[in-house]
Design a protein around this motif. Structure first.
Motif, PDB file in Angstrom:
ATOM      1  N   THR A  86      -2.857 -14.035 -10.741  1.00  0.00           N
ATOM      2  CA  THR A  86      -1.953 -13.650  -9.666  1.00  0.00           C
ATOM      3  C   THR A  86      -2.254 -14.449  -8.417  1.00  0.00           C
ATOM      4  O   THR A  86      -3.383 -14.479  -7.926  1.00  0.00           O
ATOM      5  CB  THR A  86      -2.092 -12.147  -9.355  1.00  0.00           C
ATOM      6  OG1 THR A  86      -1.735 -11.419 -10.519  1.00  0.00           O
ATOM      7  CG2 THR A  86      -1.199 -11.749  -8.209  1.00  0.00           C
ATOM      8  N   ASP A 119       0.829  -1.210   0.000  1.00  0.00           N
ATOM      9  CA  ASP A 119       0.000   0.000   0.000  1.00  0.00           C
ATOM     10  C   ASP A 119       0.859   1.254   0.000  1.00  0.00           C
ATOM     11  O   ASP A 119       0.489   2.275  -0.589  1.00  0.00           O
ATOM     12  CB  ASP A 119      -0.919   0.009   1.227  1.00  0.00           C
ATOM     13  CG  ASP A 119      -1.989  -1.076   1.162  1.00  0.00           C
ATOM     14  OD1 ASP A 119      -2.243  -1.589   0.053  1.00  0.00           O
ATOM     15  OD2 ASP A 119      -2.538  -1.414   2.223  1.00  0.00           O
ATOM     16  N   PRO A 146       1.370   2.268  -7.041  1.00  0.00           N
ATOM     17  CA  PRO A 146       0.708   1.408  -8.019  1.00  0.00           C
ATOM     18  C   PRO A 146       1.638   0.639  -8.954  1.00  0.00           C
ATOM     19  O   PRO A 146       1.170  -0.163  -9.763  1.00  0.00           O
ATOM     20  CB  PRO A 146      -0.154   2.395  -8.807  1.00  0.00           C
ATOM     21  CG  PRO A 146       0.623   3.682  -8.758  1.00  0.00           C
ATOM     22  CD  PRO A 146       1.288   3.690  -7.413  1.00  0.00           C
ATOM     23  N   GLU A 147       2.924   0.872  -8.921  1.00  0.00           N
ATOM     24  CA  GLU A 147       3.807   0.188  -9.860  1.00  0.00           C
ATOM     25  C   GLU A 147       3.784  -1.329  -9.621  1.00  0.00           C
ATOM     26  O   GLU A 147       3.806  -1.781  -8.471  1.00  0.00           O
ATOM     27  CB  GLU A 147       5.233   0.701  -9.692  1.00  0.00           C
ATOM     28  CG  GLU A 147       6.218   0.110 -10.708  1.00  0.00           C
ATOM     29  CD  GLU A 147       7.612   0.689 -10.545  1.00  0.00           C
ATOM     30  OE1 GLU A 147       8.570   0.079 -11.045  1.00  0.00           O
ATOM     31  OE2 GLU A 147       7.734   1.769  -9.924  1.00  0.00           O
ATOM     32  N   PRO A 148       3.719  -2.158 -10.706  1.00  0.00           N
ATOM     33  CA  PRO A 148       3.728  -3.618 -10.530  1.00  0.00           C
ATOM     34  C   PRO A 148       4.958  -4.066  -9.721  1.00  0.00           C
ATOM     35  O   PRO A 148       6.087  -3.735 -10.047  1.00  0.00           O
ATOM     36  CB  PRO A 148       3.772  -4.148 -11.953  1.00  0.00           C
ATOM     37  CG  PRO A 148       3.161  -3.059 -12.774  1.00  0.00           C
ATOM     38  CD  PRO A 148       3.583  -1.779 -12.125  1.00  0.00           C
ATOM     39  N   SER A 206       1.912  -7.655  -6.270  1.00  0.00           N
ATOM     40  CA  SER A 206       1.006  -6.516  -6.206  1.00  0.00           C
ATOM     41  C   SER A 206       0.871  -5.920  -7.598  1.00  0.00           C
ATOM     42  O   SER A 206       1.841  -5.393  -8.162  1.00  0.00           O
ATOM     43  CB  SER A 206       1.561  -5.471  -5.226  1.00  0.00           C
ATOM     44  OG  SER A 206       0.748  -4.330  -5.177  1.00  0.00           O
ATOM     45  N   ARG A 207      -0.324  -6.085  -8.182  1.00  0.00           N
ATOM     46  CA  ARG A 207      -0.623  -5.598  -9.540  1.00  0.00           C
ATOM     47  C   ARG A 207       0.293  -6.268 -10.574  1.00  0.00           C
ATOM     48  O   ARG A 207       0.775  -5.622 -11.493  1.00  0.00           O
ATOM     49  CB  ARG A 207      -0.494  -4.072  -9.605  1.00  0.00           C
ATOM     50  CG  ARG A 207      -1.401  -3.342  -8.616  1.00  0.00           C
ATOM     51  CD  ARG A 207      -1.160  -1.834  -8.631  1.00  0.00           C
ATOM     52  NE  ARG A 207      -2.012  -1.159  -7.669  1.00  0.00           N
ATOM     53  CZ  ARG A 207      -1.701  -0.999  -6.374  1.00  0.00           C
ATOM     54  NH1 ARG A 207      -0.559  -1.468  -5.923  1.00  0.00           N
ATOM     55  NH2 ARG A 207      -2.523  -0.386  -5.551  1.00  0.00           N
ATOM     56  N   VAL A 208       0.539  -7.554 -10.366  1.00  0.00           N
ATOM     57  CA  VAL A 208       1.391  -8.327 -11.275  1.00  0.00           C
ATOM     58  C   VAL A 208       0.597  -9.534 -11.750  1.00  0.00           C
ATOM     59  O   VAL A 208       0.098 -10.314 -10.935  1.00  0.00           O
ATOM     60  CB  VAL A 208       2.690  -8.787 -10.574  1.00  0.00           C
ATOM     61  CG1 VAL A 208       3.492  -9.689 -11.487  1.00  0.00           C
ATOM     62  CG2 VAL A 208       3.521  -7.592 -10.146  1.00  0.00           C
ATOM     63  N   ASP A 209       0.469  -9.703 -13.074  1.00  0.00           N
ATOM     64  CA  ASP A 209      -0.280 -10.840 -13.611  1.00  0.00           C
ATOM     65  C   ASP A 209       0.653 -12.048 -13.779  1.00  0.00           C
ATOM     66  O   ASP A 209       0.888 -12.536 -14.889  1.00  0.00           O
ATOM     67  CB  ASP A 209      -0.958 -10.473 -14.936  1.00  0.00           C
ATOM     68  CG  ASP A 209       0.032  -9.983 -15.967  1.00  0.00           C
ATOM     69  OD1 ASP A 209       1.184  -9.662 -15.578  1.00  0.00           O
ATOM     70  OD2 ASP A 209      -0.328  -9.936 -17.158  1.00  0.00           O
TER      71      ASP A 209
END
Length: 236
Positions: free
Chosen positions: A165, A98, A102-104, A121-124
């Protein structure tokens, strides 16, 4: 006498006010996140014996060599029930994610027991560690073994295939504090802080009891010496 009583009461007051001070770590995750913005490896100062600078340097070099298509960050720090995570690895990882924006990113957390937890975090990417990589050997792990295991962790994370993810579910509800932070081979049946409190309370009670006894004890009645009255009467 009065001075002795005051000294006893003062000593009791000092004992009652002297206890193990609670550790304050309310801003610890802010500090860690700030460091990770400029350095892919953060090692807490109280973990540098278990994770020395040479190992941290090798970890940085390995991350740079693999050059994954996302930020790969490694945080080496103990789980503490005094900070906002309550000693929960999942809360530490989500708290850092947090704060890092927002960067992967894939966060790797190494705790004081050597357990490795990972949070994409925000990584597929389908990131999941094998059991032996997460927990390490059942016996005490040498620095060389830790270096090899962490190198394999970084390789597995960097090479994770695209897909859904995998991640730890975000914890909610009240924080459950860690029962013990001692290494497995140093755990004791009793809690050291608990024993300190018991000794302090016992000592304070003893001092207060002694002070009360000094104040309340019966004082002997002085009786006139035999013949003292008659002697004074005869001289009058």
């Amino acid at each position: 006498m009065r001075r002795a009583v005051l000294l006893l009461l003062a000593a009791a007051t000092v004992l009652l006010g002297t206890g193990p001070a609670p550790a304050s770590a309310s801003g610890r995750l802010d500090t860690v996140a700030q460091a990770l913005r400029t350095d892919p490896v953060f090692v807490s100062i109280d973990m540098q014996d278990a994770f020395p600078p040479a190992l941290a340097r090798a970890t940085r070099e390995r991350i740079a060599q693999l050059d994954p298509p996302f930020r790969l960050l490694v945080a080496v720090l103990p789980l503490l029930n005094e900070d906002e995570s309550g000693g929960d690895a999942e809360r530490v990882l989500y708290g850092l994610a947090d704060r890092l924006g927002p960067e992967p990113t894939v966060l790797v957390l190494v705790s004081q027991r050597g357990v490795v937890d990972v949070l994409p975090s925000r990584v597929d990417r389908d990131v999941e560690l094998d059991f032996d990589l997460r927990y390490g050997p059942s016996s005490r792990e040498s620095l060389d073994q830790l270096r090899v295991r962490l190198d394999r962790v970084i390789q597995q994370v960097a090479a994770a295939p695209r897909g859904e993810t995998f991640g730890l579910s975000r914890p909610d509800g009240p924080v459950d504090p860690v029962f013990s932070l001692l290494p497995d081979d140093e755990e004791e049946d009793g809690d050291g802080a608990g024993w300190e409190v018991m000794v302090i309370l016992w000592g304070s009670g003893a001092l207060l009891g002694a002070a009360w006894w000094v104040v309340r004890r019966p004082r002997p009645v002085r009786r006139p010496a035999a013949g003292a009255g008659r002697g004074r009467k005869g001289r009058s």
